[in-house]
Design an enzyme around this catalytic site. Structure first.
Site, short mmCIF file in Angstrom:
data_model
loop_
_atom_site.label_atom_id
_atom_site.label_comp_id
_atom_site.label_asym_id
_atom_site.label_seq_id
_atom_site.Cartn_x
_atom_site.Cartn_y
_atom_site.Cartn_z
N SER A 39 0.83 -1.21 0.00
CA SER A 39 0.00 0.00 0.00
C SER A 39 0.87 1.27 0.00
CB SER A 39 -0.95 -0.01 1.19
OG SER A 39 -0.22 -0.15 2.40
N THR A 40 2.03 1.24 0.65
CA THR A 40 2.91 2.42 0.65
C THR A 40 3.52 2.60 -0.75
OG1 THR A 40 3.43 1.80 2.93
CG2 THR A 40 4.69 3.60 1.98
N ASP A 93 7.45 -4.29 6.61
CA ASP A 93 6.53 -4.58 7.71
C ASP A 93 7.16 -4.20 9.05
OD1 ASP A 93 4.41 -5.79 6.13
OD2 ASP A 93 5.95 -7.26 5.63
N GLY A 104 7.25 -8.98 3.31
CA GLY A 104 6.50 -10.13 2.79
C GLY A 104 5.05 -10.17 3.22
N GLY A 106 2.81 -8.66 1.98
CA GLY A 106 2.04 -8.70 0.74
C GLY A 106 2.39 -9.90 -0.13
N GLU A 112 10.77 -9.25 -4.41
CA GLU A 112 11.30 -8.03 -3.80
C GLU A 112 12.80 -8.18 -3.51
OE1 GLU A 112 7.22 -6.49 -1.60
OE2 GLU A 112 8.63 -7.68 -0.46
N LYS A 130 6.17 1.19 11.69
CA LYS A 130 7.00 0.06 11.24
C LYS A 130 8.37 0.02 11.92
CE LYS A 130 3.86 -0.92 8.09
NZ LYS A 130 4.08 -0.94 6.68
C1 5RP Z 1 5.02 -6.90 0.41
C2 5RP Z 1 5.87 -6.18 1.37
C3 5RP Z 1 5.47 -4.78 1.74
O1 5RP Z 1 6.51 -3.93 1.47
C4 5RP Z 1 5.13 -4.74 3.19
O2 5RP Z 1 4.16 -5.74 3.47
C5 5RP Z 1 4.59 -3.38 3.61
O3 5RP Z 1 3.35 -3.17 3.00
P1 5RP Z 1 2.48 -1.87 3.26
O4 5RP Z 1 3.18 -0.73 2.61
O5 5RP Z 1 1.15 -2.20 2.62
O6 5RP Z 1 2.34 -1.69 4.75
O7 5RP Z 1 6.86 -6.65 1.86
O8 5RP Z 1 5.44 -8.22 0.24
#
Ligand code: 5RP
Length: 233
Positions: A39-40, A93, A104, A106, A112, A130
């Site tokens: 989302s970021t 995260d 991870g 997501g 990544e 975070k």
């Molecule tokens: C996806 C990731 C994302 O970078 C991590 O989950 C952070 O996501 P968000 O920006 O939605 O908080 O590692 O695999």
């Protein structure tokens, strides 16, 4: 005339948008940029579209990010077409005081890590929730080959971790790579480099979501008082 909302009233979504825009300062003009997932990063991709004429395109870390980049008219290159990227921009995260991360959430951790590894710099964008002292509060994602899942679950149990296969709509989630994710709680990762090296060599593990060998060089942290820049090199 309405006055701007006080900084303390910024929502998590607005903090993510703030760091997404701030990351544009790290994009190298005329180059291809590495793009993470989440989302970021979605906020970053939206901001990147405003300067798309200044870059050649992107290497993407997931199907979801590729679709968003394409929808905004940003060319996407296969990672095999590009030897090295100047910068990789991605969320996390958790991130500690040395730039080590858990990623991870997501389910895109393997791609990544691949794009991060082919980039000279990793710029992490995250809201201040975070930032942690020790990794492990967030359930650690591990991408595994399905036939190894329960064996890996038992290996984590020996380290004191409780692991379970991530599900979506009542069935095991399948990653962009056709594999499964297990999420591990109850860990306190005090040696991220050693832990990443160890878990990555367990049979059936595709990638562990500790990013220590591919740590962040910089973190743009969205806080109620503005974007804070943490440097790790
Ligand atoms: C996806 C990731 C994302 O970078 C991590 O989950 C952070 O996501 P968000 O920006 O939605 O908080 O590692 O695999």
């Amino acid at each position: 005339m309405t006055s701007p909302a006080p900084a303390s009233a910024l929502t998590q979504d607005e903090l993510k948008a703030q760091v997404g825009r701030a990351a544009l300062a790290h994009v190298v003009k005329g180059e291809i940029v590495g793009v993470g997932t989440g989302s970021t990063v979605n906020k970053f991709i939206d901001a990147l579209a405003t300067i798309k004429g200044d870059i050649r395109g992107a290497v993407s870390s997931s199907v979801a990010s590729t679709e968003r980049l394409h929808a905004l008219g940003i060319p996407v290159f296969d990672s095999n077409e590009v030897e090295e990227l100047a910068v990789y921009i991605d969320g996390a995260d958790e991130i500690d005081g040395r730039g080590y991360m858990i990623k991870g959430g997501g389910a895109a951790l393997t791609r990544e890590k691949i794009v991060a590894a082919q980039s000279r710099r990793f710029v992490c964008i995250a809201d201040s929730s975070k930032r942690v002292n020790t990794l492990g509060g967030f359930p650690l994602p591990v991408e595994v080959i399905p036939m190894a899942a329960q064996r890996v679950v038992r290996q984590f149990a020996r380290l004191g971790g409780m692991a379970q296969v991530r599900e979506k709509d009542g069935v095991a989630l399948v990653t962009d790579n056709g594999q499964h994710i297990i999420d591990v709680t109850g860990l306190r990762i005090t040696d991220p480099l050693g832990f990443e090296s160890e878990v990555n060599q367990w049979p059936g593990v595709v990638t562990v979501g500790v990013f220590a060998h591919q740590r962040a060089n910089v973190c743009l942290l969205g806080t109620p008082s503005g974007v804070q820049t943490l440097r790790f090199d």
